[in-house]
Design an enzyme around this catalytic site. Structure first.
Site, PDB file in Angstrom:
ATOM      1  N   SER A  23     -12.863   3.270  -5.674  1.00  0.00           N
ATOM      2  CA  SER A  23     -11.058   2.797  -6.202  1.00  0.00           C
ATOM      3  C   SER A  23     -11.221   3.421  -4.733  1.00  0.00           C
ATOM      4  O   SER A  23     -10.689   3.618  -4.272  1.00  0.00           O
ATOM      5  CB  SER A  23     -11.391   3.221  -7.445  1.00  0.00           C
ATOM      6  OG  SER A  23      -9.917   2.911  -7.649  1.00  0.00           O
ATOM      7  N   LYS A  28      -5.863   6.031  -9.643  1.00  0.00           N
ATOM      8  CA  LYS A  28      -7.302   6.332 -10.600  1.00  0.00           C
ATOM      9  C   LYS A  28      -8.035   7.513  -9.853  1.00  0.00           C
ATOM     10  O   LYS A  28      -8.181   8.151 -10.197  1.00  0.00           O
ATOM     11  CB  LYS A  28      -7.391   4.825 -10.471  1.00  0.00           C
ATOM     12  CG  LYS A  28      -8.605   4.808 -11.488  1.00  0.00           C
ATOM     13  CD  LYS A  28      -9.621   3.376 -10.747  1.00  0.00           C
ATOM     14  CE  LYS A  28      -8.841   2.079 -12.457  1.00  0.00           C
ATOM     15  NZ  LYS A  28      -9.596   0.998 -12.500  1.00  0.00           N
ATOM     16  N   GLU A  55     -17.156  -7.152  -3.993  1.00  0.00           N
ATOM     17  CA  GLU A  55     -16.868  -8.182  -5.241  1.00  0.00           C
ATOM     18  C   GLU A  55     -17.018  -7.995  -6.694  1.00  0.00           C
ATOM     19  O   GLU A  55     -18.354  -7.873  -6.726  1.00  0.00           O
ATOM     20  CB  GLU A  55     -17.117  -9.846  -4.688  1.00  0.00           C
ATOM     21  CG  GLU A  55     -15.593 -10.543  -4.561  1.00  0.00           C
ATOM     22  CD  GLU A  55     -16.544 -12.313  -4.708  1.00  0.00           C
ATOM     23  OE1 GLU A  55     -16.520 -12.905  -5.697  1.00  0.00           O
ATOM     24  OE2 GLU A  55     -16.642 -12.722  -3.436  1.00  0.00           O
ATOM     25  N   ASP A  84     -15.125   0.655 -14.620  1.00  0.00           N
ATOM     26  CA  ASP A  84     -14.767  -0.501 -14.662  1.00  0.00           C
ATOM     27  C   ASP A  84     -14.109  -0.474 -16.233  1.00  0.00           C
ATOM     28  O   ASP A  84     -14.483   0.078 -17.511  1.00  0.00           O
ATOM     29  CB  ASP A  84     -15.477  -1.600 -14.855  1.00  0.00           C
ATOM     30  CG  ASP A  84     -15.277  -3.072 -14.251  1.00  0.00           C
ATOM     31  OD1 ASP A  84     -14.177  -3.114 -13.571  1.00  0.00           O
ATOM     32  OD2 ASP A  84     -15.317  -4.207 -14.906  1.00  0.00           O
ATOM     33  N   SER A  85     -13.237  -1.202 -16.577  1.00  0.00           N
ATOM     34  CA  SER A  85     -11.759  -1.391 -17.492  1.00  0.00           C
ATOM     35  C   SER A  85     -11.365  -3.052 -18.360  1.00  0.00           C
ATOM     36  O   SER A  85     -10.602  -2.888 -16.990  1.00  0.00           O
ATOM     37  CB  SER A  85     -11.088  -0.114 -17.549  1.00  0.00           C
ATOM     38  OG  SER A  85     -10.260  -0.466 -16.960  1.00  0.00           O
TER      39      SER A  85
END
Ligand code: IMP
Length: 209
Positions: A23, A28, A55, A84-85
């Site tokens: 990330s 985070k 991407e 991923d959220s």
């Protein structure tokens, strides 16, 4: 995890050592580093290693987490963790979903994104439900291509107008089931104990350590 013949496969354990957090978001990276420190895991960010940001071309949260983790593991030669959220509204067939960040536009205007969600629900008519859930997918990948995935969620309802300034993103319009306040009004420790991210991390910790 099961193999192509439906046989249960053992989940790969994560030994002590270095782990890349795939990330480029410093908040985070810090939060995940704190969560993993008690397990003897030393974290290093993708940004610190100068890794490119891939991407997000996947069509699911899991697929996007996987592609980020697998690329970081491949390029660094170290195990890598990615998440991923997003927010899924049932009446909108799961939107904004994997596009949750994009609904806020280049300016990352979540006031606008929350308004778009509310307007889209209104456009569905008076009978449209307000049920929604947050999802957090975690992918843990190794340089040999092995990957373990976990998906956490928290269920609630969309409320209007937005309430509270304690959270981020869509927190002010999300009220978790069983609570009378939005995530935006909730103390961070309380949200962090019950969130989709907490759920995904609890699953991962139970499985890989
Ligand atoms: P990403 O996982 O960093 O791509 O973030 C996806 C987007 O989902 C964020 O920009 C937020 O808009 C939204 N989101 C994810 N988790 C939360 C949460 O806990 N509260 C509010 N919004 C969230």
């Amino acid at each position: 995890m099961s193999d192509e013949f439906g046989q249960e496969q053992a989940i790969r354990k994560l030994g002590p050592g270095k782990l890349v957090i795939a990330s480029h978001n410093p908040g985070k990276v810090r939060e995940i580093g704190d969560l993993l420190a008690p397990f003897g895991i030393e974290t290093v960010s993708a940004a610190a290693l100068d890794l490119p940001e891939p991407e997000e071309t996947g069509t699911t949260f899991i697929a996007n987490a996987e592609l980020k983790a697998m690329q970081a593991a491949d390029l660094s030669g170290l195990p890598a963790l990615a998440d991923d959220s997003g927010l899924c509204v049932e009446a909108l067939n799961g939107d904004p979903g994997i596009f949750s960040a994009r609904w806020a536009g280049e300016a990352k205007d979540f006031g606008l994104a929350m308004r778009l969600v509310w307007d889209a629900i209104q456009a569905k008519g008076p009978d449209a439900g307000h049920d929604a859930h947050f999802v957090c997918a975690l992918a843990l990948a190794w340089p040999d291509g092995h990957v373990e995935v976990f998906e956490g969620r928290v269920d609630g309802t969309i409320t209007w107008p937005p309430r509270g300034d304690k959270g981020f993103g869509y927190d002010p319009i999300f009220q978790p089931h069983g609570h009378a306040i939005s995530f935006g009004e909730m103390e961070p420790e309380k949200k962090h104990a019950m969130s989709h991210r907490a759920d995904a991390f609890a699953q991962m910790v139970a499985a890989v350590f």
